[in-house]
Enzyme design. Structure first.
Site, PDB file in Angstrom:
ATOM      1  N   ASN A 206     -25.651  49.605  11.758  1.00 17.81           N
ATOM      2  CA  ASN A 206     -24.345  49.735  11.590  1.00 17.81           C
ATOM      3  C   ASN A 206     -23.397  48.863  12.060  1.00 17.81           C
ATOM      4  O   ASN A 206     -23.492  48.254  13.068  1.00 17.81           O
ATOM      5  CB  ASN A 206     -23.946  51.268  12.160  1.00 17.81           C
ATOM      6  CG  ASN A 206     -23.366  51.009  13.533  1.00 17.81           C
ATOM      7  OD1 ASN A 206     -22.289  50.948  13.605  1.00 17.81           O
ATOM      8  ND2 ASN A 206     -24.126  51.543  14.405  1.00 17.81           N
TER       9      ASN A 206
ATOM     10  N   PHE B 277     -15.765  50.989  15.359  1.00 16.76           N
ATOM     11  CA  PHE B 277     -14.852  51.979  15.959  1.00 16.76           C
ATOM     12  C   PHE B 277     -13.994  52.625  14.989  1.00 16.76           C
ATOM     13  O   PHE B 277     -12.687  53.052  15.429  1.00 16.76           O
ATOM     14  CB  PHE B 277     -14.153  51.464  17.231  1.00 16.76           C
ATOM     15  CG  PHE B 277     -14.947  51.205  18.567  1.00 16.76           C
ATOM     16  CD1 PHE B 277     -16.309  51.572  18.660  1.00 16.76           C
ATOM     17  CD2 PHE B 277     -14.364  50.960  19.741  1.00 16.76           C
ATOM     18  CE1 PHE B 277     -16.989  51.446  19.736  1.00 16.76           C
ATOM     19  CE2 PHE B 277     -14.981  50.606  20.902  1.00 16.76           C
ATOM     20  CZ  PHE B 277     -16.217  51.010  21.012  1.00 16.76           C
TER      21      PHE B 277
ATOM     22  N   SER C 228     -20.540  48.407  22.390  1.00 22.35           N
ATOM     23  CA  SER C 228     -20.926  48.209  20.924  1.00 22.35           C
ATOM     24  C   SER C 228     -20.560  46.793  20.609  1.00 22.35           C
ATOM     25  O   SER C 228     -20.086  46.028  20.928  1.00 22.35           O
ATOM     26  CB  SER C 228     -19.578  48.940  20.467  1.00 22.35           C
ATOM     27  OG  SER C 228     -19.640  48.715  19.023  1.00 22.35           O
TER      28      SER C 228
ATOM     29  N   ASN D 235     -19.987  45.874  17.726  1.00 20.88           N
ATOM     30  CA  ASN D 235     -19.098  45.985  16.518  1.00 20.88           C
ATOM     31  C   ASN D 235     -17.600  45.713  16.570  1.00 20.88           C
ATOM     32  O   ASN D 235     -16.940  45.599  15.503  1.00 20.88           O
ATOM     33  CB  ASN D 235     -19.466  47.126  15.780  1.00 20.88           C
ATOM     34  CG  ASN D 235     -20.991  47.270  15.357  1.00 20.88           C
ATOM     35  OD1 ASN D 235     -21.510  46.187  14.962  1.00 20.88           O
ATOM     36  ND2 ASN D 235     -21.594  48.493  15.543  1.00 20.88           N
ATOM     37  N   THR D 236     -17.227  45.544  17.960  1.00 18.15           N
ATOM     38  CA  THR D 236     -15.670  45.273  18.134  1.00 18.15           C
ATOM     39  C   THR D 236     -15.838  43.778  18.724  1.00 18.15           C
ATOM     40  O   THR D 236     -16.382  43.491  19.764  1.00 18.15           O
ATOM     41  CB  THR D 236     -15.205  46.048  19.053  1.00 18.15           C
ATOM     42  OG1 THR D 236     -15.309  47.667  18.294  1.00 18.15           O
ATOM     43  CG2 THR D 236     -13.543  45.817  19.130  1.00 18.15           C
TER      44      THR D 236
ATOM     45  N   LYS E  65     -21.521  53.360  29.442  1.00 20.74           N
ATOM     46  CA  LYS E  65     -22.763  53.122  28.511  1.00 20.74           C
ATOM     47  C   LYS E  65     -22.835  51.586  28.385  1.00 20.74           C
ATOM     48  O   LYS E  65     -21.976  50.850  28.245  1.00 20.74           O
ATOM     49  CB  LYS E  65     -22.317  53.545  26.860  1.00 20.74           C
ATOM     50  CG  LYS E  65     -23.263  53.569  26.063  1.00 20.74           C
ATOM     51  CD  LYS E  65     -22.983  54.431  25.008  1.00 20.74           C
ATOM     52  CE  LYS E  65     -24.102  54.660  24.032  1.00 20.74           C
ATOM     53  NZ  LYS E  65     -24.027  55.703  22.938  1.00 20.74           N
TER      54      LYS E  65
ATOM     55  N   ASN F 292     -26.921  51.638  24.327  1.00 25.25           N
ATOM     56  CA  ASN F 292     -26.218  51.370  23.068  1.00 25.25           C
ATOM     57  C   ASN F 292     -27.189  50.791  21.954  1.00 25.25           C
ATOM     58  O   ASN F 292     -28.400  50.533  22.290  1.00 25.25           O
ATOM     59  CB  ASN F 292     -24.958  50.670  23.348  1.00 25.25           C
ATOM     60  CG  ASN F 292     -23.956  51.225  22.196  1.00 25.25           C
ATOM     61  OD1 ASN F 292     -24.016  51.555  20.814  1.00 25.25           O
ATOM     62  ND2 ASN F 292     -22.687  51.043  22.879  1.00 25.25           N
TER      63      ASN F 292
END
Length: 339
Positions: A115, A119, A178, A180-181, A216, A245
């Protein structure tokens, strides 16, 4: 029935559309009064499953990981599938749409998902409005920063989410891991992470009844970086770690979408997340609780993480591939180990 009939049907369609369709389906089933049926089929109630961790009593040690119910839309219904706790988020101060679609990919040959959601959420206030209706579900609040917020100002975003959610969650999770940011993982470096956690810890200490704060972390950290994490957690006196994560590794993948950008979750993460749990637990001499997440697709996977040093476990991709029976099977397996 899930793996033979429901999953093959759902896997014919776009993963993100199916996610929202499934939410509608679960909500509709509960509107028909089927909550009791789900509880009878999937919940395992036994005092031996209760866990006292960072000052909270968890009815059982199996939780739903953040990312599934980002906006706290379905926490009550999802708890009927046997989860001991639900983690909502990641939420950010302002609503944001996330990354462009298509951004969610199944890797069936690898029993995995990639993915790059970014966010996507409706903002912290929307989550608060829904959590005000919560009566008895134990909730974790996973908090992050908006994409447009530069890292130098990130601490302000975490404070906004912390203050807004404080009265409505049971514990907090600081998400700096994450992939993805853009540049978010840079906040895992020792100096910015220490500053962020110290600031939140100070805000927390000013409350009449402080809440637990967890961090996390990514599975891609080196042993040196993991030692830094242990040092940061013990120095800032936060309450625990969630390991791990999603990963940016693509080692050994077979599926069509293996080259997609984003975070990989599922079976390819099973061993690495357990290694991280064991390293943190051993090196810290059990100094803080760990929630183990990453590649749990069977009761044995969950038991492995608990034996490695996790106090609790969480599911996400395993829940999608294996269905809600996995929650029941893990709890039953834990009871067997306890005699």
């Amino acid at each position: 029935m899930y793996k033979q009939l429901i999953r093959p049907f759902l896997f014919n369609f776009d993963p993100e559309k199916v996610h929202y369709f499934t939410f509608s389906l679960v909500r509709f089933a509960h509107s028909l009064g089927l909550g009791g049926f789900f509880r009878s089929k999937f919940q395992v109630k036994d005092k031996r499953l209760e866990r006292e961790v960072f000052g909270l009593t968890f009815p059982n040690p199996v939780g739903l990981a953040a990312g599934f119910d980002k906006d706290a839309k379905l926490y009550k219904e999802l708890s009927n599938f046997g989860f001991g706790f639900i983690e909502i988020g990641t939420v950010t101060p302002k609503p944001q749409s996330g990354n462009p679609k298509k951004r969610l990919f199944r890797l069936p040959k690898d029993t995995a998902i990639i993915n790059r959601m970014g966010f996507n959420n409706e903002g912290v206030e929307a989550a608060v409005a829904r959590l005000k209706k919560n009566k008895n579900v134990l909730i974790g609040g996973n908090i992050g920063k908006n994409k447009v917020t530069p890292n130098e100002e990130a601490v302000n975003d975490y404070i906004i989410c912390f203050e807004a959610l404080f009265d409505y969650v049971d514990y907090f999770v600081v998400n700096v891991s994450s992939p993805n940011t853009p540049n978010l993982r840079a906040l895992q470096d020792k100096e910015p992470l220490t500053k962020l956690l110290q600031t939140l810890k100070k805000k927390n200490s000013e409350k009449p009844s402080p809440k637990s704060i967890l961090l996390k972390i990514a599975p891609d950290l080196t042993e040196g970086q993991l030692r830094d994490i242990i040092s940061i957690v013990t120095d800032t006196k936060i309450d625990g770690v969630i390991a791990t994560n999603t990963t940016i590794s693509r080692e050994g993948l077979q599926s069509e979408h293996k080259g997609e950008t984003g975070g990989l979750s599922g079976k390819p993460l099973t061993n690495r997340s357990t290694e991280v749990i064991r390293f943190l637990h051993t090196e810290s001499k059990g100094a803080f609780p760990i929630i183990g997440v990453g590649g749990i697709h069977s009761a044995d996977d969950a038991l492995e993480k608990l034996e490695a040093g996790a106090s609790l476990v969480q599911l996400y991709t395993g829940f999608i591939y294996e269905g809600p029976a996995l929650v029941r099977d893990i709890n039953k397996a834990i009871l067997k180990t306890e005699g």
